[in-house]
Design a protein around this motif. Structure first.
Motif, PDB file in Angstrom:
ATOM      1  N   SER A   1       0.831  -1.198   0.000  1.00 55.13           N
ATOM      2  CA  SER A   1       0.000   0.000   0.000  1.00 55.13           C
ATOM      3  C   SER A   1       0.870   1.254   0.000  1.00 55.13           C
ATOM      4  CB  SER A   1      -0.921  -0.006   1.222  1.00 55.13           C
ATOM      5  OG  SER A   1      -1.708   1.160   1.258  1.00 55.13           O
ATOM      6  N   ILE A   2       1.953   1.232   0.776  1.00 54.82           N
ATOM      7  CA  ILE A   2       2.890   2.365   0.800  1.00 54.82           C
ATOM      8  C   ILE A   2       3.548   2.534  -0.561  1.00 54.82           C
ATOM      9  CG2 ILE A   2       5.063   3.193   1.790  1.00 54.82           C
ATOM     10  CD1 ILE A   2       4.232   1.754   4.403  1.00 54.82           C
ATOM     11  N   VAL A   3       3.969   1.419  -1.162  1.00 56.77           N
ATOM     12  CA  VAL A   3       4.646   1.492  -2.459  1.00 56.77           C
ATOM     13  C   VAL A   3       3.680   1.955  -3.547  1.00 56.77           C
ATOM     14  CG1 VAL A   3       5.911   0.176  -4.219  1.00 56.77           C
ATOM     15  CG2 VAL A   3       6.342  -0.253  -1.799  1.00 56.77           C
ATOM     16  N   ARG A   4       2.419   1.533  -3.469  1.00 57.42           N
ATOM     17  CA  ARG A   4       1.420   2.004  -4.440  1.00 57.42           C
ATOM     18  C   ARG A   4       1.259   3.511  -4.356  1.00 57.42           C
ATOM     19  NH1 ARG A   4      -1.361  -2.682  -3.502  1.00 57.42           N
ATOM     20  NH2 ARG A   4      -2.616  -1.726  -1.865  1.00 57.42           N
ATOM     21  N   ASP A   5       1.331   4.048  -3.151  1.00 58.15           N
ATOM     22  CA  ASP A   5       1.257   5.504  -3.000  1.00 58.15           C
ATOM     23  C   ASP A   5       2.449   6.180  -3.676  1.00 58.15           C
ATOM     24  OD1 ASP A   5      -1.115   5.383  -1.622  1.00 58.15           O
ATOM     25  OD2 ASP A   5      -0.192   5.497   0.368  1.00 58.15           O
ATOM     26  N   ILE A   6       3.632   5.580  -3.540  1.00 56.41           N
ATOM     27  CA  ILE A   6       4.822   6.109  -4.217  1.00 56.41           C
ATOM     28  C   ILE A   6       4.622   6.049  -5.724  1.00 56.41           C
ATOM     29  CG2 ILE A   6       7.298   5.766  -4.626  1.00 56.41           C
ATOM     30  CD1 ILE A   6       7.447   4.550  -1.775  1.00 56.41           C
ATOM     31  N   TYR A   7       4.121   4.919  -6.193  1.00 56.23           N
ATOM     32  CA  TYR A   7       3.856   4.741  -7.627  1.00 56.23           C
ATOM     33  C   TYR A   7       2.850   5.779  -8.124  1.00 56.23           C
ATOM     34  CZ  TYR A   7       1.498   2.722 -11.707  1.00 56.23           C
ATOM     35  OH  TYR A   7       0.917   2.537 -12.939  1.00 56.23           O
ATOM     36  N   ASN A   8       1.750   5.936  -7.397  1.00 54.74           N
ATOM     37  CA  ASN A   8       0.711   6.870  -7.842  1.00 54.74           C
ATOM     38  C   ASN A   8       1.210   8.312  -7.855  1.00 54.74           C
ATOM     39  OD1 ASN A   8      -1.306   4.954  -8.314  1.00 54.74           O
ATOM     40  ND2 ASN A   8      -1.954   4.950  -6.175  1.00 54.74           N
ATOM     41  N   SER A   9       1.953   8.697  -6.826  1.00 58.61           N
ATOM     42  CA  SER A   9       2.448  10.074  -6.790  1.00 58.61           C
ATOM     43  C   SER A   9       3.442  10.320  -7.921  1.00 58.61           C
ATOM     44  CB  SER A   9       3.097  10.378  -5.437  1.00 58.61           C
ATOM     45  OG  SER A   9       4.262   9.608  -5.244  1.00 58.61           O
TER      46      SER A   9
ATOM     47  N   ALA B   1      12.637   0.408 -10.953  1.00 55.80           N
ATOM     48  CA  ALA B   1      13.395   1.083  -9.908  1.00 55.80           C
ATOM     49  C   ALA B   1      13.419   0.271  -8.629  1.00 55.80           C
ATOM     50  CB  ALA B   1      12.794   2.459  -9.638  1.00 55.80           C
ATOM     51  N   ASP B   2      12.425  -0.600  -8.453  1.00 56.96           N
ATOM     52  CA  ASP B   2      12.352  -1.426  -7.250  1.00 56.96           C
ATOM     53  C   ASP B   2      11.397  -2.581  -7.521  1.00 56.96           C
ATOM     54  OD1 ASP B   2      13.127  -1.400  -4.216  1.00 56.96           O
ATOM     55  OD2 ASP B   2      10.992  -1.853  -4.252  1.00 56.96           O
ATOM     56  N   THR B   3      11.726  -3.764  -7.004  1.00 60.32           N
ATOM     57  CA  THR B   3      10.881  -4.931  -7.267  1.00 60.32           C
ATOM     58  C   THR B   3       9.484  -4.776  -6.694  1.00 60.32           C
ATOM     59  OG1 THR B   3      11.798  -5.990  -5.280  1.00 60.32           O
ATOM     60  CG2 THR B   3      12.846  -6.510  -7.378  1.00 60.32           C
ATOM     61  N   ALA B   4       9.350  -4.066  -5.578  1.00 61.61           N
ATOM     62  CA  ALA B   4       8.028  -3.914  -4.951  1.00 61.61           C
ATOM     63  C   ALA B   4       7.066  -3.134  -5.823  1.00 61.61           C
ATOM     64  CB  ALA B   4       8.162  -3.252  -3.580  1.00 61.61           C
ATOM     65  N   LEU B   5       7.570  -2.348  -6.770  1.00 61.87           N
ATOM     66  CA  LEU B   5       6.669  -1.636  -7.674  1.00 61.87           C
ATOM     67  C   LEU B   5       5.820  -2.628  -8.461  1.00 61.87           C
ATOM     68  CD1 LEU B   5       9.083   1.130  -8.981  1.00 61.87           C
ATOM     69  CD2 LEU B   5       6.944   1.531  -7.742  1.00 61.87           C
ATOM     70  N   ARG B   6       6.458  -3.682  -8.962  1.00 62.40           N
ATOM     71  CA  ARG B   6       5.694  -4.671  -9.729  1.00 62.40           C
ATOM     72  C   ARG B   6       4.644  -5.338  -8.854  1.00 62.40           C
ATOM     73  NH1 ARG B   6       4.357  -9.636 -11.246  1.00 62.40           N
ATOM     74  NH2 ARG B   6       4.450 -10.167 -13.469  1.00 62.40           N
ATOM     75  N   TYR B   7       5.053  -5.773  -7.678  1.00 61.41           N
ATOM     76  CA  TYR B   7       4.142  -6.521  -6.829  1.00 61.41           C
ATOM     77  C   TYR B   7       3.025  -5.648  -6.273  1.00 61.41           C
ATOM     78  CZ  TYR B   7       7.671 -10.174  -7.114  1.00 61.41           C
ATOM     79  OH  TYR B   7       8.531 -11.128  -7.574  1.00 61.41           O
ATOM     80  N   SER B   8       3.298  -4.379  -6.038  1.00 58.31           N
ATOM     81  CA  SER B   8       2.259  -3.501  -5.508  1.00 58.31           C
ATOM     82  C   SER B   8       1.215  -3.174  -6.567  1.00 58.31           C
ATOM     83  CB  SER B   8       2.875  -2.212  -4.976  1.00 58.31           C
ATOM     84  OG  SER B   8       3.420  -1.430  -6.014  1.00 58.31           O
ATOM     85  N   VAL B   9       1.609  -3.196  -7.840  1.00 58.83           N
ATOM     86  CA  VAL B   9       0.693  -2.857  -8.929  1.00 58.83           C
ATOM     87  C   VAL B   9       0.018  -4.102  -9.508  1.00 58.83           C
ATOM     88  CG1 VAL B   9       0.526  -1.857 -11.256  1.00 58.83           C
ATOM     89  CG2 VAL B   9       1.946  -0.755  -9.514  1.00 58.83           C
ATOM     90  N   LEU B  10       0.787  -5.172  -9.711  1.00 66.67           N
ATOM     91  CA  LEU B  10       0.265  -6.363 -10.382  1.00 66.67           C
ATOM     92  C   LEU B  10       0.004  -7.533  -9.445  1.00 66.67           C
ATOM     93  CD1 LEU B  10       2.491  -6.459 -13.618  1.00 66.67           C
ATOM     94  CD2 LEU B  10       0.282  -5.339 -13.273  1.00 66.67           C
ATOM     95  N   GLY B  11       0.476  -7.448  -8.206  1.00 70.07           N
ATOM     96  CA  GLY B  11       0.332  -8.559  -7.279  1.00 70.07           C
ATOM     97  C   GLY B  11       1.540  -9.486  -7.328  1.00 70.07           C
TER      98      GLY B  11
END
Length: 404
Positions: free
Chosen positions: A190-198, A288-298
């Motif tokens: 959820s935190i990483v999704r906020d980074i992605y969205n911003s 830029a970070d692996t968590a970006l993929r997982y936060s967006v696509l699961g």
């Protein structure tokens, strides 16, 4: 605040030199904290606190700030005798900021440090005003080594082994904010999704006046789902056409460039090892970070191999290497990394269970006729650490190693 000494060691030699120190990187990778570390280091070296001015321009306080207002604001706060150390965080929020910075350097006795989350900071505009007068530092989310340091300081209770911690690092990524305390996976994403969205909506959509936001997000998800695979703008255009969304190749390229500018993705070109030339087609992209993929696509198990590549790719960039996909005949080497006179060849495999896979991974490296170091990196159990001069390592050990 956990020190990130590799950045401090790079920046501090430029203190009191006539260069603007520019820190760039994806949002929330730690640039602002590194600025604070530099300030603390200056104070420890005897710089009075009143000689340090700091501004953070992603605050609403500076929403209407212009380059001229910034100049006037700073001008009246400079110390009257001695040097002022000026720290300007997220400077890209100020239109024409480079004019103000150039004026500070010309008119006053200042030492300037700035951060920004968009690579256009180093574009032709800044070159016009600061040619030869700046030095840039690329900041990344936490490396695996830094992640382990954070775990030691903030959470040492779970008793995971090094390899188990590495598996967790792949899933959770390296954004510092999610490692300051223990978060559940969904909370971290959820935190990483906020980074992605911003990043998407502030640094790309708003700044570039993009109207077809849904189109951009579909391209982002295509890239995220194809990390480590070669593809072209044509393949993305075909993918969107199948979803009844028409787009031309140049628009795709433009979106990809904007994603690169915001440091969400990194473009990795191919290099012909035998012909010794960089190829202009069939590039790969990494995140830029692996968590970006997982936060967006699961999170999915079939994504692990690509994320292992992603982690190694970022580590090589952190260590100052230029990184390419190696082409040798009809085969491919995962990475060719060069830094001055040094060169590394790297193959990455989640596991090697069959002789056929072993021959493929080692055989391609054996086909390279030079004596530069060659590695096969993997995450499964294996016997021995060397095969005909090729070093075999667990990826976690490679990331923690200081020898390359």
């Amino acid at each position: 605040m956990i020190l990130r000494p590799q950045y401090i060691e790079k920046i501090m030699p430029y203190v009191d030199t006539p260069f603007v120190k520019i820190l760039t990187g994806v949002r929330r990778c730690g640039k602002s904290t590194i600025l604070k570390m530099v300030m603390n280091e200056l104070i420890e070296r005897g710089v009075p606190q009143e000689h340090i001015l700091a501004y953070s321009f992603d605050s609403l306080q500076y929403e209407d700030m212009t380059a001229k207002k910034l100049y006037d604001e700073v001008k009246v706060r400079l110390v009257q005798s001695g040097k002022t150390y000026l720290f300007l965080d997220e400077i890209q929020e100020i239109d024409s900021w480079e004019k103000a910075v150039n004026s500070f350097m010309t008119d006053f006795d200042v030492d300037i440090y700035i951060t920004g989350s968009n690579s256009r900071m180093l574009s032709s505009e800044i070159s016009t005003y600061l040619t030869g007068r700046y030095v840039s530092f690329r900041v990344f989310p936490l490396s695996f080594m830094e992640y382990m340091d954070f775990k030691e300081h903030y959470d040492s209770s779970d008793g995971l082994s090094k390899n188990e911690e590495f598996a967790r690092y792949i899933r959770m990524g390296g954004f510092p904010a999610i490692h300051l305390q223990e978060y559940l996976q969904d909370e971290a994403y959820s935190i990483v999704r906020d980074i992605y969205n911003s990043t998407i909506f502030t640094d790309i959509v708003r700044r570039n006046h993009i109207r077809k936001v849904d189109q951009l997000e579909r391209i982002v998800k295509f890239v995220f789902d194809n990390v480590g695979r070669t593809f072209s703008a044509t393949s993305i255009a075909k993918y969107l056409k199948n979803e009844q969304r028409k787009i031309d190749n140049e628009t795709v390229y433009d979106y990809l460039r904007k994603l690169e500018s915001a440091f969400i993705i990194h473009r990795c070109s191919r290099y012909d090892i035998q012909g010794k030339e960089i190829l202009k087609t069939q590039e790969k992209f990494y995140l830029a970070d692996t968590a970006l993929r997982y936060s967006v696509l699961g999170y999915t198990l079939d994504s692990i191999a690509a994320m292992l590549e992603n982690v190694v790719y970022l580590e090589l960039l952190r260590r100052g290497y230029d990184v390419y996909i190696g082409k040798i005949g009809n085969g491919e080497i995962d990475f060719v990394a060069t830094k001055q006179e040094n060169k590394l060849y790297i193959q990455i495999s989640e596991r090697i269970e069959r002789e056929e896979t072993e021959k493929r991974e080692y055989g391609r490296l054996l086909g390279i006729a030079d004596n530069y170091p060659k590695y096969v990196l993997r995450t499964d159990e294996f016997a021995g650490g060397n095969y005909k001069g090729i070093k075999t390592m667990h990826i976690a050990d490679f990331l923690l190693s200081a020898e390359y």
